[in-house]
Design a protein around this motif. Sequence first.
Motif, PDB file in Angstrom:
ATOM      1  N   ASN A  35     -10.519  77.624  87.487  1.00 51.66           N
ATOM      2  CA  ASN A  35     -11.988  77.675  87.506  1.00 51.66           C
ATOM      3  C   ASN A  35     -12.648  76.307  87.367  1.00 51.66           C
ATOM      4  OD1 ASN A  35     -11.918  80.390  87.982  1.00 51.66           O
ATOM      5  ND2 ASN A  35     -12.557  80.980  85.932  1.00 51.66           N
ATOM      6  N   SER A  69     -11.359  80.680  94.385  1.00 54.24           N
ATOM      7  CA  SER A  69     -12.470  81.611  94.204  1.00 54.24           C
ATOM      8  C   SER A  69     -13.763  80.846  94.417  1.00 54.24           C
ATOM      9  CB  SER A  69     -12.439  82.242  92.805  1.00 54.24           C
ATOM     10  OG  SER A  69     -12.522  81.240  91.817  1.00 54.24           O
ATOM     11  N   ILE A 103     -10.203  85.250  98.613  1.00 58.45           N
ATOM     12  CA  ILE A 103     -11.024  84.262  97.905  1.00 58.45           C
ATOM     13  C   ILE A 103     -12.141  85.040  97.209  1.00 58.45           C
ATOM     14  CG2 ILE A 103     -12.439  82.170  98.086  1.00 58.45           C
ATOM     15  CD1 ILE A 103     -11.043  81.640 100.804  1.00 58.45           C
ATOM     16  N   PRO A 104     -11.897  85.520  95.999  1.00 60.34           N
ATOM     17  CA  PRO A 104     -12.891  86.372  95.351  1.00 60.34           C
ATOM     18  C   PRO A 104     -14.186  85.642  95.000  1.00 60.34           C
ATOM     19  CG  PRO A 104     -11.073  85.897  93.857  1.00 60.34           C
ATOM     20  CD  PRO A 104     -10.697  85.327  95.194  1.00 60.34           C
ATOM     21  N   LEU A 106     -16.691  85.352  92.253  1.00 63.20           N
ATOM     22  CA  LEU A 106     -16.703  85.644  90.826  1.00 63.20           C
ATOM     23  C   LEU A 106     -18.091  85.975  90.296  1.00 63.20           C
ATOM     24  CD1 LEU A 106     -14.287  82.879  89.504  1.00 63.20           C
ATOM     25  CD2 LEU A 106     -13.741  85.205  90.264  1.00 63.20           C
TER      26      LEU A 106
END
Length: 125
Positions: A35, A69, A103-104, A106
């Motif tokens: 992240n 992400s 590729i989420p 978030l």
Amino acid sequence: MPVIKGSDDVFRLMNPILGDLPHEEFWVLMLNRANKVLLRYNVSKGGLTGTVIDVRLIIKKALECYAASIILSHNHPSGNVQPSEADRQITKKIAEAGKLMDIPVLDHVIVTENGYFSFADAGIL
């Protein structure tokens, strides 16, 4: 670049860029697996009440920088943090495209000068 642990981090990162603009802009944060922000990407600059977003450009950029992400962010110059129906629809569309490419999405954080709305915190995403 910082590590994103929650919507507060997104707001602190994007408020200086978006908070007091007189027009709408749409940005995407590209994140690695930890992240950490790899890139802040300005997708579009629009008018007083909206901007055009091309989902393909977002996914293309995410693939180019090897994002694990993404987090969406845009501003509401009016100061109203509540998402519009168009905000909800584009979030859903980008999330579906991201899911297909692994590729989420978030979160989607709507930024105003004095506050924000998080789709993830609200349980919408």
